[in-house]
Design a protein around this motif. Sequence first.
Motif, PDB file in Angstrom:
ATOM      1  N   GLY A 128       8.390  22.226 -10.584  1.00  0.00           N
ATOM      2  CA  GLY A 128       8.070  21.015 -11.331  1.00  0.00           C
ATOM      3  C   GLY A 128       8.347  19.727 -10.588  1.00  0.00           C
ATOM      4  N   GLY A 129       8.888  19.800  -9.384  1.00  0.00           N
ATOM      5  CA  GLY A 129       9.124  18.602  -8.593  1.00  0.00           C
ATOM      6  C   GLY A 129       7.838  18.093  -7.961  1.00  0.00           C
ATOM      7  N   VAL A 130       7.823  16.802  -7.674  1.00  0.00           N
ATOM      8  CA  VAL A 130       6.676  16.181  -7.007  1.00  0.00           C
ATOM      9  C   VAL A 130       7.196  15.490  -5.749  1.00  0.00           C
ATOM     10  CG1 VAL A 130       4.744  14.571  -7.220  1.00  0.00           C
ATOM     11  CG2 VAL A 130       5.571  15.806  -9.236  1.00  0.00           C
ATOM     12  N   HIS A 131       6.546  15.718  -4.627  1.00  0.00           N
ATOM     13  CA  HIS A 131       6.978  15.176  -3.344  1.00  0.00           C
ATOM     14  C   HIS A 131       5.815  14.495  -2.639  1.00  0.00           C
ATOM     15  CE1 HIS A 131      10.466  17.848  -3.894  1.00  0.00           C
ATOM     16  NE2 HIS A 131       9.580  18.784  -4.192  1.00  0.00           N
ATOM     17  N   ALA A 132       6.131  13.514  -1.804  1.00  0.00           N
ATOM     18  CA  ALA A 132       5.104  12.843  -1.009  1.00  0.00           C
ATOM     19  C   ALA A 132       5.664  12.534   0.374  1.00  0.00           C
ATOM     20  CB  ALA A 132       4.639  11.559  -1.686  1.00  0.00           C
TER      21      ALA A 132
END
Length: 399
Positions: A238-242
Amino acid sequence: MQLHHGIIVSAACAATLLSFGAADKPIESRRVQLYRVPEQGIQPQVAIDRSGNLHLAFYSGDARSGNVYYVRSADGGATFSIALRVNSQEGSAVAAGTIRGAQIAFGKNGRIHVAWNGSMQAEPKGPLNPDSGRNGMPMLYARLDDGGAAFEPQRNLMRNSYGLDGGGSIAADTAGNVYVAWHGLGKADAGKGEGGRQVWIARSRDEGKTWTEDEKAWQKPTGACGCCGMKIFADPQGGVHALYRSATESVHRDTWLLSSGDKGKSFDGRLLHKWDVNACPMSSMDFAANGKAVIGAWETGGQVYWARIDGGHQQSVQPITAPGEGKGRKHPRVAVNHLGDVLLVWTEGTGWQRGGSLAWQVYALDGRATSVQGQTAGVPVWSFGAAAALPDGRFTILY
């Protein structure tokens, strides 16, 4: 547009490409299989669904005014379905510079989502650029319709930002969240150049049906390298990374990691890798995950790197370099299988209007290089490789 079968690299041919003899490395020589992108397409981007089907977006046509196509494969890239054109307006995509093509994401209910930099001819047009007095390129998005037979009309997601240059990115999860990110300037940033650029994000909570207005993902004024790509990724937890490249004082072209634990509402930033150069390297980044580990990959100083960036590893990121001397290495792509093997793929010798070769290395998850590595010529102009991990542990490379 009718597609032919993919080009299969046999076990014997793969052994030759990998510099392995069939007698001494019979299993490892089959762990990486290579296929050409269908119809001489370029800029492959892949996603794998839970059933192991491979979903591919690629570019075709003039580099400044072309099209994006979508195909899928049930056999790891050996054969493909008939292509669907993603962009609803002919010639509304762009590939020049290598980092401006389409990106693909696999979301809830098996829906395919695609985002790409629009061409100067694209409609809807991008927002007015007050620095130039003209409308800029739009950040376009389209999703596969409910019947899975065609893509819905393309939409521009840029409302509050302008000055799209380097490539945007897309991510999706199985809960219906979709994220599109890019870097640009806001109205208050006019005249600031690269130093005023920041990462912007638009979000959808209903599988891409409706979208929030774009807003800055993070407030730290690092700038963003104008002609560099970036990458956004939704991990299985469920994490979001960029990942993106800064442009602080026009010299500090560092790699930054943004991470969110609240579905992309807010992000924390971390400096991953420093690089001081007074030029735009036109670089790109990548992510991959296997349910446990999240891997990021990037370029610094002509060399490519990967690192584990999930969970507690975020506080002790140790970049792992590709083997050998790094000169002209670009466009790293990464995949990680269920066994924890990591495939790093990159280009060598590519540049502006210049193709090159493709290289790869398989690692253990702890960073130890295995004997599975190789190189092959034939990367077209404006292109790169794509990496995918199959359910049986094998890897596919498309180029």
